[in-house]
Scaffold this motif. Structure first.
Motif, PDB file in Angstrom:
ATOM      1  N   GLU A  83     -33.467 -28.663 -13.115  1.00 43.24           N
ATOM      2  CA  GLU A  83     -34.244 -28.988 -14.267  1.00 43.24           C
ATOM      3  C   GLU A  83     -34.255 -27.772 -15.171  1.00 43.24           C
ATOM      4  O   GLU A  83     -34.442 -26.608 -14.632  1.00 43.24           O
ATOM      5  CB  GLU A  83     -35.692 -29.247 -13.806  1.00 43.24           C
ATOM      6  CG  GLU A  83     -35.662 -30.433 -13.045  1.00 43.24           C
ATOM      7  CD  GLU A  83     -35.401 -31.756 -13.810  1.00 43.24           C
ATOM      8  OE1 GLU A  83     -35.478 -31.692 -15.244  1.00 43.24           O
ATOM      9  OE2 GLU A  83     -34.849 -32.832 -13.309  1.00 43.24           O
ATOM     10  N   PHE A  84     -34.265 -27.962 -16.410  1.00 36.74           N
ATOM     11  CA  PHE A  84     -34.430 -26.852 -17.432  1.00 36.74           C
ATOM     12  C   PHE A  84     -35.497 -25.637 -17.360  1.00 36.74           C
ATOM     13  O   PHE A  84     -35.287 -24.599 -17.219  1.00 36.74           O
ATOM     14  CB  PHE A  84     -34.338 -27.244 -18.588  1.00 36.74           C
ATOM     15  CG  PHE A  84     -34.298 -26.150 -19.787  1.00 36.74           C
ATOM     16  CD1 PHE A  84     -33.273 -25.310 -20.286  1.00 36.74           C
ATOM     17  CD2 PHE A  84     -35.300 -26.056 -20.335  1.00 36.74           C
ATOM     18  CE1 PHE A  84     -33.424 -24.397 -20.958  1.00 36.74           C
ATOM     19  CE2 PHE A  84     -35.978 -24.998 -21.504  1.00 36.74           C
ATOM     20  CZ  PHE A  84     -34.725 -24.347 -21.776  1.00 36.74           C
ATOM     21  N   GLU A  85     -36.558 -26.479 -17.158  1.00 39.49           N
ATOM     22  CA  GLU A  85     -37.829 -25.740 -16.968  1.00 39.49           C
ATOM     23  C   GLU A  85     -37.737 -24.534 -15.823  1.00 39.49           C
ATOM     24  O   GLU A  85     -38.258 -23.340 -15.857  1.00 39.49           O
ATOM     25  CB  GLU A  85     -39.058 -26.574 -16.847  1.00 39.49           C
ATOM     26  CG  GLU A  85     -39.359 -27.343 -18.043  1.00 39.49           C
ATOM     27  CD  GLU A  85     -38.412 -28.590 -18.367  1.00 39.49           C
ATOM     28  OE1 GLU A  85     -37.805 -29.054 -17.325  1.00 39.49           O
ATOM     29  OE2 GLU A  85     -38.390 -29.040 -19.395  1.00 39.49           O
ATOM     30  N   GLN A  86     -37.384 -25.168 -14.649  1.00 35.98           N
ATOM     31  CA  GLN A  86     -36.873 -24.457 -13.566  1.00 35.98           C
ATOM     32  C   GLN A  86     -36.115 -23.186 -13.712  1.00 35.98           C
ATOM     33  O   GLN A  86     -36.319 -22.041 -13.317  1.00 35.98           O
ATOM     34  CB  GLN A  86     -36.952 -25.140 -12.193  1.00 35.98           C
ATOM     35  CG  GLN A  86     -36.768 -24.464 -10.875  1.00 35.98           C
ATOM     36  CD  GLN A  86     -38.329 -23.678 -10.646  1.00 35.98           C
ATOM     37  OE1 GLN A  86     -39.181 -24.386 -10.758  1.00 35.98           O
ATOM     38  NE2 GLN A  86     -38.358 -22.525 -10.595  1.00 35.98           N
ATOM     39  N   VAL A  87     -34.998 -23.560 -14.092  1.00 38.26           N
ATOM     40  CA  VAL A  87     -34.124 -22.583 -14.365  1.00 38.26           C
ATOM     41  C   VAL A  87     -34.265 -21.584 -15.345  1.00 38.26           C
ATOM     42  O   VAL A  87     -34.162 -20.443 -14.956  1.00 38.26           O
ATOM     43  CB  VAL A  87     -32.670 -23.217 -14.816  1.00 38.26           C
ATOM     44  CG1 VAL A  87     -31.468 -22.290 -15.088  1.00 38.26           C
ATOM     45  CG2 VAL A  87     -32.073 -24.177 -13.823  1.00 38.26           C
TER      46      VAL A  87
END
Length: 326
Positions: free
Chosen positions: A61-65
């Motif tokens: 997920e973008f937010e996690q990366v």
């Protein structure tokens, strides 16, 4: 005394932790040979670009990366808080591109004029395969980083993230010995350009060869392709992109028993692969490749490879050539 170790990923971190390294250990989790690199960007902006690419691939997920990169970058930017910084990386392309990015960052700082020492592991070892004992034995292999290495890494990183691959290919005309694994990294990147004879990257052609030999399960194809590398660098997620590229061409070079399904982590073991007649014909290709639509569209550093790309890898002369040049 505060010690920071920067290394290639979680496997190496786990070994170092089991070895009892007294240090803060930072994993540089980015597959820099996949997706766009714009080396003109500052660290935070490039991390945003990289996080978007990883998310678009469906790997995370973008937010996690994005959060992971932000945390990583904040440690790097706080380098002056450490007395010793050690770069523990392997000799393969995956790691050496990470080394270039990190040394590029330090080339813009004044770290060599500070009280913080910066050292680099100079040894051809797969860190994740080490034992606690054997990884401790590598400590004497650390060597101080000097200005020549920083300048060379800076030039190489800017070339890798440039929109034209000519600067990268010209590195082979320079003395690269200050970074002993850079020369092989430069070559391996160039081998991912379409070959002048087949139109395939080295990774694509190796996979085609293995499948053509009768190996049908993706995991076994992956393992066989790893053995064809001088220095293993590719993970299984990246390899799935290679297989899908071979299946997705206008004239597919391989096909799967799961017709119409992309190869992904959830079905990786379920596919059975076979080579098509078009794929079989390419295995014996010696002439010039002309079917531009068969080229795998993707980013490689700062270059977007597509049917308009004029650069080809000449595997006989061992260099990149512009096929439009006289």
């Amino acid at each position: 005394m505060r010690r920071l170790i920067i290394t290639n990923g979680d496997c190496a971190v786990a070994v170092m932790q089991s070895a009892g390294f007294e240090a803060e250990i930072l994993a540089w989790r980015d597959v820099l040979h996949e997706g766009q690199i714009d080396s003109r960007l500052e660290l935070e902006s490039l991390s945003h670009l990289r996080a978007s690419h990883i998310a678009n691939l469906g790997w995370a997920e973008f937010e996690q990366v994005s959060l992971d990169f932000k945390t990583r970058d904040s440690v790097l930017k706080d380098w002056h808080a450490f007395d010793h910084i050690e770069l523990w990386f392997e000799h393969d392309m995956y790691d050496q591109l990470q080394v270039l990015q990190i040394l590029h960052f330090f080339s813009l700082s004044k770290i060599l004029r500070s009280s913080t020492t910066l050292s680099l592991l100079d040894n051809a070892t797969y860190l994740g395969r080490c034992t606690a004992s054997s990884i401790r034995d590598l400590t004497p292999k650390l060597k101080p980083v000097d200005q020549i290495q920083l300048e060379l890494a800076n030039s190489a990183w800017l070339a890798f993230g440039f929109e034209n691959p000519e600067l990268w290919s010209l590195l082979k005309q320079r003395d690269l010995s200050a970074l002993p694994f850079l020369s092989s990294c430069v070559t391996r990147v160039m081998q991912e350009y379409p070959c002048i004879h087949t139109g395939l990257s080295r990774s694509e052609f190796q996979a085609l060869q293995v499948i053509g030999s009768g190996i049908v399960k993706p995991g076994k194809v992956f393992a066989a392709c790893q053995q064809l590398e001088e220095a293993i660098y590719m993970g299984d997620l990246s390899f799935m992109l290679v297989l899908n590229a071979l299946m997705d061409k206008p004239e597919p070079l391989i096909k799967s028993s799961l017709e119409g399904q992309q190869i992904c982590a959830s079905n990786f073991a379920s596919h059975k692969l076979s080579i098509t007649s078009k794929g079989q014909s390419l295995l014996g290709t010696t002439g010039s490749f002309t079917t531009k639509s068969q080229i795998w569209e993707r980013w490689l550093g700062g270059v977007y490879l597509n049917k308009s790309t004029v650069w080809r890898w000449d595997d006989q002369r061992k260099l990149l050539i512009d096929i439009t040049a006289a």
